[in-house]
Structure formats: C-alpha cells, structure tokens
Design a protein around this motif. Structure first.
Motif, PDB file in Angstrom:
ATOM      1  N   ALA A   1      -3.666  19.912  -0.448  1.00 62.68           N
ATOM      2  CA  ALA A   1      -3.593  20.055  -1.916  1.00 62.68           C
ATOM      3  C   ALA A   1      -2.776  18.899  -2.494  1.00 62.68           C
ATOM      4  CB  ALA A   1      -2.971  21.396  -2.285  1.00 62.68           C
ATOM      5  N   ALA A   2      -1.663  18.578  -1.847  1.00 58.68           N
ATOM      6  CA  ALA A   2      -0.814  17.470  -2.315  1.00 58.68           C
ATOM      7  C   ALA A   2      -1.560  16.139  -2.195  1.00 58.68           C
ATOM      8  CB  ALA A   2       0.484  17.432  -1.510  1.00 58.68           C
ATOM      9  N   ILE A   3      -2.318  15.976  -1.116  1.00 59.25           N
ATOM     10  CA  ILE A   3      -3.069  14.725  -0.913  1.00 59.25           C
ATOM     11  C   ILE A   3      -4.134  14.581  -2.008  1.00 59.25           C
ATOM     12  CG2 ILE A   3      -4.645  13.503   0.650  1.00 59.25           C
ATOM     13  CD1 ILE A   3      -3.087  14.926   2.992  1.00 59.25           C
ATOM     14  N   THR A   4      -4.834  15.669  -2.297  1.00 62.51           N
ATOM     15  CA  THR A   4      -5.885  15.625  -3.326  1.00 62.51           C
ATOM     16  C   THR A   4      -5.278  15.245  -4.674  1.00 62.51           C
ATOM     17  OG1 THR A   4      -7.124  17.316  -2.153  1.00 62.51           O
ATOM     18  CG2 THR A   4      -7.680  17.002  -4.471  1.00 62.51           C
ATOM     19  N   GLU A   5      -4.160  15.864  -5.012  1.00 65.57           N
ATOM     20  CA  GLU A   5      -3.507  15.584  -6.305  1.00 65.57           C
ATOM     21  C   GLU A   5      -3.128  14.098  -6.411  1.00 65.57           C
ATOM     22  OE1 GLU A   5       0.139  17.764  -6.796  1.00 65.57           O
ATOM     23  OE2 GLU A   5       0.487  16.958  -8.807  1.00 65.57           O
ATOM     24  N   LEU A   6      -2.584  13.549  -5.336  1.00 67.66           N
ATOM     25  CA  LEU A   6      -2.161  12.140  -5.380  1.00 67.66           C
ATOM     26  C   LEU A   6      -3.362  11.196  -5.332  1.00 67.66           C
ATOM     27  CD1 LEU A   6       0.954  12.494  -3.112  1.00 67.66           C
ATOM     28  CD2 LEU A   6       0.962  11.779  -5.508  1.00 67.66           C
ATOM     29  N   ALA A   7      -4.409  11.590  -4.605  1.00 76.30           N
ATOM     30  CA  ALA A   7      -5.611  10.744  -4.531  1.00 76.30           C
ATOM     31  C   ALA A   7      -6.225  10.586  -5.917  1.00 76.30           C
ATOM     32  CB  ALA A   7      -6.621  11.339  -3.558  1.00 76.30           C
ATOM     33  N   GLU A   8      -6.093  11.619  -6.739  1.00 74.75           N
ATOM     34  CA  GLU A   8      -6.669  11.562  -8.090  1.00 74.75           C
ATOM     35  C   GLU A   8      -5.993  10.512  -8.981  1.00 74.75           C
ATOM     36  OE1 GLU A   8      -6.548  15.676  -9.241  1.00 74.75           O
ATOM     37  OE2 GLU A   8      -8.409  16.127  -8.143  1.00 74.75           O
TER      38      GLU A   8
ATOM     39  N   GLY B   1      -5.562   7.546  -8.057  1.00 73.86           N
ATOM     40  CA  GLY B   1      -6.191   6.261  -7.705  1.00 73.86           C
ATOM     41  C   GLY B   1      -5.205   5.308  -7.040  1.00 73.86           C
ATOM     42  N   LEU B   2      -3.994   5.794  -6.756  1.00 75.74           N
ATOM     43  CA  LEU B   2      -2.960   4.911  -6.204  1.00 75.74           C
ATOM     44  C   LEU B   2      -2.695   5.146  -4.715  1.00 75.74           C
ATOM     45  CD1 LEU B   2      -0.349   5.150  -9.132  1.00 75.74           C
ATOM     46  CD2 LEU B   2      -2.013   3.351  -8.720  1.00 75.74           C
ATOM     47  N   LEU B   3      -3.469   6.041  -4.130  1.00 75.16           N
ATOM     48  CA  LEU B   3      -3.198   6.399  -2.740  1.00 75.16           C
ATOM     49  C   LEU B   3      -4.100   5.590  -1.786  1.00 75.16           C
ATOM     50  CD1 LEU B   3      -1.423   8.362  -1.138  1.00 75.16           C
ATOM     51  CD2 LEU B   3      -3.317   9.998  -1.209  1.00 75.16           C
ATOM     52  N   ASP B   4      -3.457   4.897  -0.829  1.00 73.00           N
ATOM     53  CA  ASP B   4      -4.221   4.026   0.073  1.00 73.00           C
ATOM     54  C   ASP B   4      -4.416   4.612   1.470  1.00 73.00           C
ATOM     55  OD1 ASP B   4      -4.362   1.696  -1.773  1.00 73.00           O
ATOM     56  OD2 ASP B   4      -2.188   1.766  -1.581  1.00 73.00           O
ATOM     57  N   GLY B   5      -3.726   5.698   1.782  1.00 70.32           N
ATOM     58  CA  GLY B   5      -3.873   6.273   3.118  1.00 70.32           C
ATOM     59  C   GLY B   5      -2.936   7.450   3.302  1.00 70.32           C
ATOM     60  N   VAL B   6      -2.983   8.015   4.514  1.00 69.95           N
ATOM     61  CA  VAL B   6      -2.189   9.219   4.824  1.00 69.95           C
ATOM     62  C   VAL B   6      -1.613   9.075   6.225  1.00 69.95           C
ATOM     63  CG1 VAL B   6      -2.303  11.745   5.150  1.00 69.95           C
ATOM     64  CG2 VAL B   6      -3.718  10.658   3.386  1.00 69.95           C
TER      65      VAL B   6
ATOM     66  N   LYS C   1       0.845  -1.202   0.000  1.00 68.88           N
ATOM     67  CA  LYS C   1       0.000   0.000   0.000  1.00 68.88           C
ATOM     68  C   LYS C   1       0.881   1.253   0.000  1.00 68.88           C
ATOM     69  CE  LYS C   1      -3.349  -2.478   2.758  1.00 68.88           C
ATOM     70  NZ  LYS C   1      -3.756  -2.748   4.130  1.00 68.88           N
ATOM     71  N   PHE C   2       0.338   2.298  -0.629  1.00 74.07           N
ATOM     72  CA  PHE C   2       1.031   3.594  -0.670  1.00 74.07           C
ATOM     73  C   PHE C   2       0.283   4.587   0.209  1.00 74.07           C
ATOM     74  CE2 PHE C   2       3.387   3.723  -5.040  1.00 74.07           C
ATOM     75  CZ  PHE C   2       4.055   2.561  -4.718  1.00 74.07           C
ATOM     76  N   PHE C   3       0.960   5.096   1.241  1.00 75.83           N
ATOM     77  CA  PHE C   3       0.413   6.190   2.043  1.00 75.83           C
ATOM     78  C   PHE C   3       1.260   7.425   1.738  1.00 75.83           C
ATOM     79  CE2 PHE C   3      -1.357   3.665   5.986  1.00 75.83           C
ATOM     80  CZ  PHE C   3      -2.171   2.925   5.151  1.00 75.83           C
ATOM     81  N   VAL C   4       0.644   8.604   1.841  1.00 77.28           N
ATOM     82  CA  VAL C   4       1.441   9.823   1.686  1.00 77.28           C
ATOM     83  C   VAL C   4       1.653  10.422   3.070  1.00 77.28           C
ATOM     84  CG1 VAL C   4      -0.521  11.375   1.159  1.00 77.28           C
ATOM     85  CG2 VAL C   4       1.784  11.966   0.382  1.00 77.28           C
ATOM     86  N   ASP C   5       2.871  10.894   3.301  1.00 74.43           N
ATOM     87  CA  ASP C   5       3.307  11.374   4.603  1.00 74.43           C
ATOM     88  C   ASP C   5       3.291  12.902   4.584  1.00 74.43           C
ATOM     89  OD1 ASP C   5       4.351  10.870   7.171  1.00 74.43           O
ATOM     90  OD2 ASP C   5       6.431  10.913   6.488  1.00 74.43           O
ATOM     91  N   THR C   6       2.125  13.479   4.786  1.00 74.39           N
ATOM     92  CA  THR C   6       1.989  14.936   4.718  1.00 74.39           C
ATOM     93  C   THR C   6       0.641  15.349   5.290  1.00 74.39           C
ATOM     94  OG1 THR C   6       2.080  16.868   3.236  1.00 74.39           O
ATOM     95  CG2 THR C   6       0.922  14.966   2.388  1.00 74.39           C
TER      96      THR C   6
ATOM     97  N   ALA D   1      -9.826  16.164   9.678  1.00 72.83           N
ATOM     98  CA  ALA D   1     -11.187  15.933   9.155  1.00 72.83           C
ATOM     99  C   ALA D   1     -11.198  16.113   7.634  1.00 72.83           C
ATOM    100  CB  ALA D   1     -12.169  16.898   9.815  1.00 72.83           C
ATOM    101  N   GLU D   2     -10.503  17.130   7.165  1.00 71.75           N
ATOM    102  CA  GLU D   2     -10.482  17.368   5.709  1.00 71.75           C
ATOM    103  C   GLU D   2      -9.783  16.206   4.982  1.00 71.75           C
ATOM    104  OE1 GLU D   2      -9.332  21.378   4.660  1.00 71.75           O
ATOM    105  OE2 GLU D   2      -8.805  20.722   2.633  1.00 71.75           O
ATOM    106  N   ILE D   3      -8.676  15.742   5.530  1.00 71.50           N
ATOM    107  CA  ILE D   3      -7.945  14.626   4.903  1.00 71.50           C
ATOM    108  C   ILE D   3      -8.826  13.368   4.872  1.00 71.50           C
ATOM    109  CG2 ILE D   3      -5.937  13.099   5.102  1.00 71.50           C
ATOM    110  CD1 ILE D   3      -4.448  15.486   6.460  1.00 71.50           C
ATOM    111  N   CYS D   4      -9.547  13.127   5.971  1.00 70.58           N
ATOM    112  CA  CYS D   4     -10.422  11.936   6.031  1.00 70.58           C
ATOM    113  C   CYS D   4     -11.527  11.997   4.981  1.00 70.58           C
ATOM    114  CB  CYS D   4     -11.041  11.787   7.416  1.00 70.58           C
ATOM    115  SG  CYS D   4      -9.854  11.269   8.662  1.00 70.58           S
ATOM    116  N   GLY D   5     -11.853  13.188   4.540  1.00 65.30           N
ATOM    117  CA  GLY D   5     -12.853  13.338   3.479  1.00 65.30           C
ATOM    118  C   GLY D   5     -12.255  13.142   2.089  1.00 65.30           C
ATOM    119  N   ILE D   6     -10.938  13.239   1.988  1.00 68.70           N
ATOM    120  CA  ILE D   6     -10.275  13.092   0.672  1.00 68.70           C
ATOM    121  C   ILE D   6      -9.951  11.623   0.395  1.00 68.70           C
ATOM    122  CG2 ILE D   6      -8.261  13.764  -0.735  1.00 68.70           C
ATOM    123  CD1 ILE D   6      -8.034  16.299   1.064  1.00 68.70           C
ATOM    124  N   VAL D   7      -9.469  10.915   1.414  1.00 62.98           N
ATOM    125  CA  VAL D   7      -9.106   9.500   1.215  1.00 62.98           C
ATOM    126  C   VAL D   7      -9.986   8.597   2.081  1.00 62.98           C
ATOM    127  CG1 VAL D   7      -6.671   9.944   0.632  1.00 62.98           C
ATOM    128  CG2 VAL D   7      -7.309   9.537   2.984  1.00 62.98           C
TER     129      VAL D   7
END
Ligand code: E4P
Length: 217
Positions: free
Chosen positions: A11-18, A20-25, A2-7, A44-50
C-alpha cells in the motif's frame, strides 16, 4: 539521485509510486517479516507496481544454495535485483549472476574496501548501511564519500545505493556526496516534501485568493 523505497508494504509502495518519483524498491528478510506476507507473492506484487529494480534477498549463506534461491527469485520478474550479503559466498554469487545479466544488490556493506570488492564482483548496486554505522558511533556518511572516490577513480559502474537511511539529512548528504540511489523508509520520503513555511505560505496565499472572489477556469 534515484529514490527507492525500503519496505515490503505494497500500500505504501503504491501511494509513493503515484507521485511519479519512485525509481525502485528494496526489501530484506526483516521487512518481509514485518509485512507478514508470502515472500514470493509480495515480491511479484511489488514488481507489478514499479518498473524499476526491486531487491529481493537470498537467505542461504553458501554459494550453491544462494544460486538456487536466486534462480527462484529472478524468475519472478525481469526487474528483480537479487540481494546478496557481503561475504565471500555472496560475492561469488554476485559475480556469477551479473555474468548472466542479472541485477545484483550487495548488502550489509560497512567498509569502503568491502564496496571495492563488490564492484570488482560486478555488483549492480552496493548498499552501505549509514544508519547502523551512526548507531554505533561512526559517522556513516563518511563511507559514502570514500566509496564515491574509489568508484570514480576506477570508473566502476556499480551504483552506490545508500541504505539504512533514518532521516532527511541522510538523504541530503547522500545527494551532496554524489550517491546514485537512496533507499528510504516511506516516512522519510514523505518528510522530504514538508516544510512549515510551505504550509504557512500556502495558507496565506489561499486566504488572500479567497478575498479576490475570483476562480480559475
Ligand atoms: C536496505 O536495503 C537495507 O536492508 C535497509 O535499508 C536496512 O535498514 P535498517 O538499518 O533501518 O534496518
């Protein structure tokens, strides 16, 4: 893996979520400070993105206070994973929270014995920090291999979440060693896509295609 982003940069999370390869944060207090935003609001905002696990770290160091902070954090969303440090109080908190069905990420792991303790405490994720080990002259990836062997020996369900990743070689080695998750800064995830021969090859194909005078569709 799995790929999580560490941030905590949404904005960066949204871009990576698009992709389809992002599994968590994963976040930590330093990343929250860097984002310069209210902790609860940004989580809360991040939980709404991923949809996948979003790690939010307690800052208390004593069990009862950790539990109180975890109570606040786990109410934010169902996909919050409470992050606790690898201390006696952190592992007591881990045991209690996972017993209640809450995801827990045990962080600041630097030895395989610590990882064994976290698994016995029922951790959902163990976060060994490879980059910080490399920084002090110890090959951090050796820790990942050792933890994999131990967890497989006893069929522990705790997922090995490789943290403190600094470059694509850490990601490659994590995958070769059978880590379950790699959490990476956004720039490292982007580096995984790149190769100069891919760019050069694409350029040549497009130039030749243009010479055919054709179009698709
Ligand atoms: C993530 O869970 C960790 O807190 C993070 O990967 C630590 O990375 P650093 O060593 O680059 O600060």
């Amino acid at each position: 893996m799995k790929f999580f982003v560490d941030t905590a940069d949404t904005a960066a999370i949204t871009e990576l979520a698009e992709t389809g390869l992002l599994d968590g944060v994963t976040t930590n207090p330093s990343l929250i400070n860097k984002a310069g935003r209210d902790f609860l609001e940004v989580v809360a905002e991040i939980c709404g993105i991923v949809d996948g696990p979003v790690s939010a770290e307690v800052v208390a160091t004593e069990h009862d206070a950790m539990m109180r902070e975890a109570e606040v954090l786990r109410k934010i969303a169902d996909n919050v994973a409470i992050k606790v440090p690898l201390t006696i109080d952190g592992l007591k908190t881990c045991k209690k929270l996972t017993g209640d069905g809450t995801m827990v990420n045990v962080t600041l792991c630097f030895t395989a014995n610590q990882a064994l303790l976290a698994a016995k405490a029922g951790a959902s994720f163990i976060s060994p920090f490879v980059g910080r080990h490399d920084d002090v002259g110890y090959p951090g990836m050796e820790l990942i291999g050792d933890i994999r062997i131990i967890y497989d020996n006893y069929d522990f369900a705790t997922e090995i979440l490789v943290a403190s990743i600094r470059h694509p070689i850490h990601v490659l080695d994590s995958a070769k060693l059978g880590a379950d998750v790699a959490t990476m800064p956004p720039n490292v995830i982007k580096q995984l896509f790149n190769h100069p021969l891919t760019d050069r090859g694409l350029e040549a194909f497009l130039a030749d295609w243009a010479k055919t005078g054709q179009s698709i569709g």
